[in-house]
Design a protein around this motif. Structure first.
Motif, short mmCIF file in Angstrom:
data_model
loop_
_atom_site.label_atom_id
_atom_site.label_comp_id
_atom_site.label_asym_id
_atom_site.label_seq_id
_atom_site.Cartn_x
_atom_site.Cartn_y
_atom_site.Cartn_z
N GLU A 22 -13.59 -2.51 -12.84
CA GLU A 22 -12.53 -1.57 -13.23
C GLU A 22 -12.49 -0.62 -11.48
O GLU A 22 -11.89 -0.16 -10.77
CB GLU A 22 -12.70 -0.84 -14.70
CG GLU A 22 -11.62 -1.78 -15.36
CD GLU A 22 -11.40 -0.36 -16.58
OE1 GLU A 22 -11.00 0.60 -16.08
OE2 GLU A 22 -11.47 -1.06 -17.49
N GLN A 23 -14.07 -0.44 -11.74
CA GLN A 23 -13.94 0.72 -10.75
C GLN A 23 -13.87 0.19 -9.11
O GLN A 23 -13.67 0.91 -7.83
CB GLN A 23 -15.56 1.58 -10.66
CG GLN A 23 -15.48 2.68 -11.54
CD GLN A 23 -16.96 3.27 -12.31
OE1 GLN A 23 -18.16 2.43 -11.61
NE2 GLN A 23 -16.72 4.51 -12.83
N SER A 24 -14.45 -0.84 -9.27
CA SER A 24 -14.44 -1.41 -7.98
C SER A 24 -13.09 -2.35 -7.48
O SER A 24 -12.86 -2.15 -5.96
CB SER A 24 -15.84 -2.98 -7.72
OG SER A 24 -14.76 -3.75 -9.32
N SER A 28 -11.15 -1.29 -4.31
CA SER A 28 -10.76 -2.46 -3.26
C SER A 28 -9.05 -2.26 -3.07
O SER A 28 -9.01 -1.81 -2.05
CB SER A 28 -10.76 -3.63 -3.80
OG SER A 28 -9.94 -3.76 -4.62
N LYS A 29 -8.33 -1.28 -4.16
CA LYS A 29 -6.88 -1.05 -4.04
C LYS A 29 -6.89 -0.03 -2.83
O LYS A 29 -6.17 -0.17 -2.32
CB LYS A 29 -6.52 -0.32 -5.17
CG LYS A 29 -5.79 -0.97 -5.79
CD LYS A 29 -5.58 -0.70 -7.74
CE LYS A 29 -5.29 -2.23 -8.77
NZ LYS A 29 -4.73 -1.37 -10.15
N SER A 33 -4.81 -0.41 0.94
CA SER A 33 -3.22 0.74 0.84
C SER A 33 -3.11 0.95 2.25
O SER A 33 -4.10 0.59 3.15
CB SER A 33 -3.67 1.83 0.26
OG SER A 33 -4.50 3.20 1.15
N GLN A 34 -1.98 1.20 2.59
CA GLN A 34 -0.76 1.07 3.34
C GLN A 34 -1.48 2.20 4.07
O GLN A 34 -1.94 2.61 5.89
CB GLN A 34 0.72 1.36 3.30
CG GLN A 34 0.82 1.57 4.72
CD GLN A 34 2.46 1.49 4.59
OE1 GLN A 34 3.32 1.94 3.05
NE2 GLN A 34 3.62 1.13 5.60
N LEU A 35 -1.27 3.19 3.81
CA LEU A 35 -2.26 4.34 4.20
C LEU A 35 -4.38 3.96 5.18
O LEU A 35 -4.24 4.74 6.32
CB LEU A 35 -2.69 5.72 3.42
CG LEU A 35 -3.25 6.75 4.07
CD1 LEU A 35 -2.47 7.85 4.97
CD2 LEU A 35 -3.50 8.42 2.97
N VAL A 36 -4.77 3.86 4.18
CA VAL A 36 -5.99 3.63 4.48
C VAL A 36 -6.08 1.87 6.24
O VAL A 36 -6.34 2.50 6.93
CB VAL A 36 -7.06 2.85 3.80
CG1 VAL A 36 -8.44 1.99 4.70
CG2 VAL A 36 -7.20 3.95 3.26
#
Length: 107
Positions: A22-24, A28-29, A33-36
């Motif tokens: 869940e943490q990984s 990854s999300k 993301s679009q911001l990154v």
């Protein structure tokens, strides 16, 4: 001694309900993301513009430097020679007693 546990440390309890997967997946999300991705694109664009700017600034500095060496330095040398020649003529004229060249006498 080796059998003793750590001293002075504080151990935190394990988080319940959160596994490594869940943490990984959260990481990854976030990284996808679009911001990154926009941040990465902006950083890449800034690096490209900076590289181009430095390259063109270097070219302009080279042109200005060589132009100065070719045109201005000989002019400065020639002006210095002319000044030295004028000072030498003035010194010789004062030693020989000839009147210095000045404005014509007033009537």
């Amino acid at each position: 001694m080796a059998s003793q546990g750590r001293r002075g440390g504080v151990s935190l309890p394990d988080r319940s309900g959160h596994s490594k997967n869940e943490q990984s997946s959260i990481i990854s999300k976030i990284s996808q993301s679009q911001l990154v991705s926009r941040g990465k694109q902006a950083a890449g664009d800034a690096a490209f513009v900076t590289k181009k700017l430095l390259k063109s600034t270097g070219k302009a500095a080279w042109i200005a430097g060589t132009t100065f060496l070719i045109l201005v330095v000989p002019l400065i040398i020639e002006m210095d020679r002319e000044q030295q020649l004028n000072e030498l003529e003035l010194q010789q004229a004062s030693l020989l007693g000839t009147p210095s060249v000045g404005p014509p006498p007033q009537k």
